[in-house]
Design an enzyme around this catalytic site. Structure first.
Site, PDB file in Angstrom:
ATOM      1  CB  SER A 213       6.893   3.138   9.749  1.00 51.29           C
ATOM      2  OG  SER A 213       5.958   2.441   8.981  1.00 51.29           O
ATOM      3  CG  ASP A 214       9.707   4.500   3.903  1.00 54.03           C
ATOM      4  OD1 ASP A 214       8.697   4.547   3.132  1.00 54.03           O
ATOM      5  OD2 ASP A 214      10.712   4.998   3.185  1.00 54.03           O
ATOM      6  CD1 TRP A 215       3.397   1.742   1.997  1.00 61.68           C
ATOM      7  CD2 TRP A 215       4.089   3.384   3.228  1.00 61.68           C
ATOM      8  NE1 TRP A 215       2.491   2.607   1.657  1.00 61.68           N
ATOM      9  CE2 TRP A 215       2.720   3.656   2.766  1.00 61.68           C
ATOM     10  CE3 TRP A 215       4.823   4.316   3.890  1.00 61.68           C
ATOM     11  CZ2 TRP A 215       1.860   4.784   3.170  1.00 61.68           C
ATOM     12  CZ3 TRP A 215       3.989   5.505   4.297  1.00 61.68           C
ATOM     13  CH2 TRP A 215       2.610   5.786   3.922  1.00 61.68           C
TER      14      TRP A 215
END
Length: 834
Positions: free
Chosen positions: A217-219
């Site tokens: 995932s993106d953060w």
């Protein structure tokens, strides 16, 4: 190199709790270790134009390479491989196994805050340069993470536009490089978050394209538990878990997720770990800087090749000892090295070369003198005080001290007792700068330094905090941010507004005590999505009378043989977390340009930005350069172009519109186009130059445009017949008709003359960068395939190469066709997949 791990054997001996643990990161930059299963922790780091390492604050310095729009402007596959390899070496020095790069999101609008992070508005150029970058990086054993999959920060509507424009660069890069990791985007696509989209992650990415790598995932970009596991999201970042951990255990009990689903996700993490083992990069190794003559040469080459010459009507360039003796260097981007855009791309460079430094050094070699003045400021936030601060021992920088609890009751009061003992600190650290995103620390903190201005006058100071606090100079309150500070955009939207004040009558070389007291208690209590302890950004500049500064610049330009006017944007204007509100250059930049041009027509205007800006003075400027963000060596790279050490060969990877209203995405990009949080892609497949051409609308500068100090002649276009599966080859000749060595980027466009669905007037499907000595001719042969002929048929949900005639165009830019021919496909065919 080290040997890998046995993925299946390791998976078999892991307990279910350990498997669940492995599906979430350890802090910001690591994966979890499972010592009992022989699983070490992998290290990740931000890119795409450098390897920052594991610290936003006080990080180990790193090389900053040109921003992606600069690298895209090179149209140079070999250079992209070389940059990728160099980044791989930087990763090794920092013990990094996974680089969070490259970014290949298609640029819809000049206003996109992260536009500088992607290579191009065109999917073919975007995906091709990305593939080369990935191949170079992974040749060093470091995993690339192609991102942000897909349509980052927006929603989508058209299936055909999704396939042909936004998914296409990912498809090209994955086909030609096989990245070992991929990062999902924050946004929804047609109502479903990408991180839980079975259609995007499962059906298209893994099944249709056959992607074998790990998906992270993106953060803080995971919004579900069972759905993201089922869809194919392997790793939630960062840790500790928000949507997994105990929540995932409960989903297993509820039979929303099964152990076999967990195994599938864990297997992908272990496969990435296998690559990390083979790389030989140590786990939990030290972080070190890398600075070698070879690396500096690569950085300088990349910086020069990121420069695009847009106008040279008077042949003012290149500068020589015959045409210049006195050079004026003017502008807000001249003295400071604007190495990159902001946000996660920003890093502490090992060294920098500003345009002023590069031009001064090059001018000395031809016996020319250089004088500088700023002319006008263009900052959004005041320039950092880094050059002007010292610790009490006289060394550069400041000291930050931390306490667990306020040692005195009025720690962040507007009138603290400076004589009171603060007690023992929990931790303290020196820092070189006044921009501190505090990823380490405890609670209350004090930032102290000696401030030594370099000019007499009234100085303006600006402060924003992630937290609450006050700034004192010589124990006098200067800025109050402890009393209900207003929320702003700093620190990814977590900080306060930038508050400014003027301190009168400061003296050059006089020492002033600077102290900032900040508490992050309210910041943490507010519920930050990031695991951090606040932030400080402190800037300052001698207050400048605008009219006087421009008058000084005009006089300097008037008395010089030539002027280099360096203007543009910086990392405060182009950054992750927000978009620009318009295309305008900041402050009084346009007035400065106009007045300097009136004073001296021998002016080179150098614009430095990651994306297009408005240029109302462009017709009067005889000489114009687009420099993008050039990294460490931006000053030397620019000087190499100005003084003819390098013949410019870059071409624009983005269309420069005359005004924002001409951009194909207008008005659906930005606030005006939002409908209850949704963004409509009203331009469909007509993004970038495709949109200008379908509307017969002339841009300021077209896609693929760029000049050289020589000229090129094209001739003799020949094409083979198209095979039944869509393969064909074209050949043509290019001759250097000038008297200096040069490199030309020949662009190959295809036009479908009789499509059953609307198609762009032409689409880039190939490019070749060729080196030519004066008078030399080379024959270029370039192979193309079904990708050059096809469009996505959303009626059948397949790619379709439709029978009929196609035009083949060989061009110097999207608006400058030099050769044209015709080919014919005898029979239509369709396919699904890569």
């Amino acid at each position: 190199m080290a040997t890998g791990i046995d993925v299946e054997a390791t998976l078999a001996k892991m307990t279910l709790p350990n498997k669940i643990k492995l599906l979430t990161g350890l802090g910001w930059w690591h994966t979890e270790s499972i010592p009992e299963a022989g699983i070490p922790s992998m290290r990740l780091s931000d890119g795409p134009n450098g390897v920052r390492g594991t610290q936003f604050f006080n990080g180990v310095p790193a090389s900053c390479f040109p921003a992606s729009t600069g690298l895209g402007s090179s149209f140079d596959v070999d250079l992209a491989v070389k940059v990728g390899k160099a980044l791989g070496e930087e990763c090794k020095a920092k013990g990094v196994h996974v680089l969070l790069a490259p970014t290949v999101n298609t640029q819809r609008s000049p206003l996109g805050g992260r536009g500088f992070e992607s290579f191009s508005e065109d999917p073919h150029l975007n995906g091709t340069i990305a593939a080369a970058y990935i191949n170079g990086l992974q040749s060093q054993g470091v995993a690339a993470t192609i991102k942000h999959f897909v349509a980052n920060d927006q929603e989508h509507e058209s299936e055909r536009a999704l396939r042909e424009v936004y998914l296409k660069p990912f498809q090209i890069a994955i086909k030609n490089s096989d990245p070992w990791a991929l990062m999902s985007a924050y946004n929804r696509v047609n109502g479903i978050h990408v991180s839980e989209s079975q259609r995007l992650l499962g059906d298209i990415l893994r099944k249709e394209w056959g992607f074998k790598g790990m998906v992270m995932s993106d953060w803080i970009g995971v919004y579900s538990t069972a759905e993201s596991i089922k869809a194919g999201l392997d790793l939630e970042m960062p840790g500790p878990s928000v949507m997994r951990g105990a929540a995932l255990e409960r989903s297993i009990i509820a039979e929303k997720v099964f152990p076999s689903d967990i195994d599938t996700r864990v297997r992908k993490v272990l496969e990435l770990l296998e690559h990390a083992h083979k790389s030989g990069i140590p786990f939990d190794g030290p972080e070190e800087s890398l600075d070698t003559p070879e690396l500096r040469k690569t950085l300088r080459t990349a910086a020069a090749d990121a420069v695009v010459l847009l106008k040279n009507e008077k042949n003012l360039l290149p500068f020589t000892s015959d045409n210049v003796k006195k050079i004026a260097v003017i502008g807000p981007n001249a003295k400071y090295a604007m190495t990159s855009g902001g946000g996660s791309a920003r890093l502490l460079s090992t060294y920098t070369v500003s345009p002023l430094e590069g031009i001064t050094a090059a001018a000395q070699e031809i016996g020319a003198s250089v004088k500088y003045t700023i002319g006008a400021t263009s900052h959004k936030f005041l320039p950092l005080l880094d050059p002007y601060i010292q610790r009490k021992d006289g060394k550069q920088g400041a000291l930050i001290e931390f306490w667990n609890e306020s040692p005195i009751e009025d720690f962040v009061s507007t009138s603290p007792d400076f004589n009171a003992s603060l007690g023992a600190t929990i931790w303290s650290t020196p820092t070189l700068g006044t921009n501190c995103f505090l990823m380490d620390g405890i609670d209350e903190k004090k930032y102290s330094a000696r401030f030594v201005p370099d000019e007499d006058g009234d100085w303006e100071f600006g402060l924003s905090l992630a937290g609450a606090g006050n700034l004192f100079i010589n124990q006098k309150l200067v800025i109050d941010l402890s009393t209900n500070p207003e929320q702003g955009e700093s620190f990814f939207g977590l900080g306060t507004v930038d508050v400014r004040t003027v301190v009168p009558g400061l003296k050059a070389e006089h020492t002033y005590d600077l102290e900032l007291r900040i508490s992050n208690g309210s910041f943490i209590a507010r519920g930050s999505p990031y695991r951090c302890w606040g932030g400080i950004r402190l800037g300052g500049i001698r207050q400048i009378n605008s009219d006087e500064a421009i008058d000084i610049a005009v006089e300097l330009a008037r008395e010089s043989d030539a002027t280099v006017l360096v203007i543009g944007l910086n990392h405060d204007w182009e950054s992750e977390g927000f978009d620009r509100s318009d295309m305008e250059l900041p402050g009084l930049t346009n007035r400065l340009v106009q007045d300097v041009l009136n004073a001296n027509s021998n002016t080179v205007v150098v614009n430095q930005s990651g994306a297009p800006v408005a240029m109302p003075w462009v017709d009067q400027a005889s000489t114009l350069i687009q420099a993008f963000y050039g990294g460490n060596e931006l000053g030397n790279g620019l000087a190499d172009i100005l003084f003819g050490k390098v013949n410019p060969s870059g071409k624009l990877p983005l269309t420069f519109p005359k005004r924002i209203e001409d951009s194909p995405s207008y008005p659906s990009f930005g606030h005006k186009g939002q409908e209850h949080g949704k963004i409509l892609y009203n331009e469909g497949i007509f993004v970038g130059y495709r949109g200008f051409e379908i509307k017969n609308l002339a841009p300021l500068f077209p896609f693929g445009y760029g000049l050289s100090y020589t000229h090129f002649e094209y001739s003799d276009l020949i094409s083979t017949d198209i095979s039944s599966d869509g393969k064909f080859t074209i050949s043509f000749k290019i001759r250097n008709t000038g008297n200096v060595y040069g490199r030309e980027i020949a662009q190959i466009y295809i036009t479908d003359q009789h499509s059953s669905l609307p198609r762009p007037i032409k689409e880039l499907k190939g490019f070749v960068k060729v080196e030519l000595q004066p008078g030399e001719t080379k024959t270029i042969s370039h192979a193309l395939n079904r990708e050059a002929l096809s469009f996505y048929d959303d009626r059948e949900m397949k790619w379709l190469a439709e029978r009929g005639k196609f035009a083949v165009l060989v061009a110097a830019s999207s608006a400058d066709t030099r050769l044209s021919g015709e080919i014919e496909l005898d029979n239509s065919f369709t396919w699904i997949g890569l």
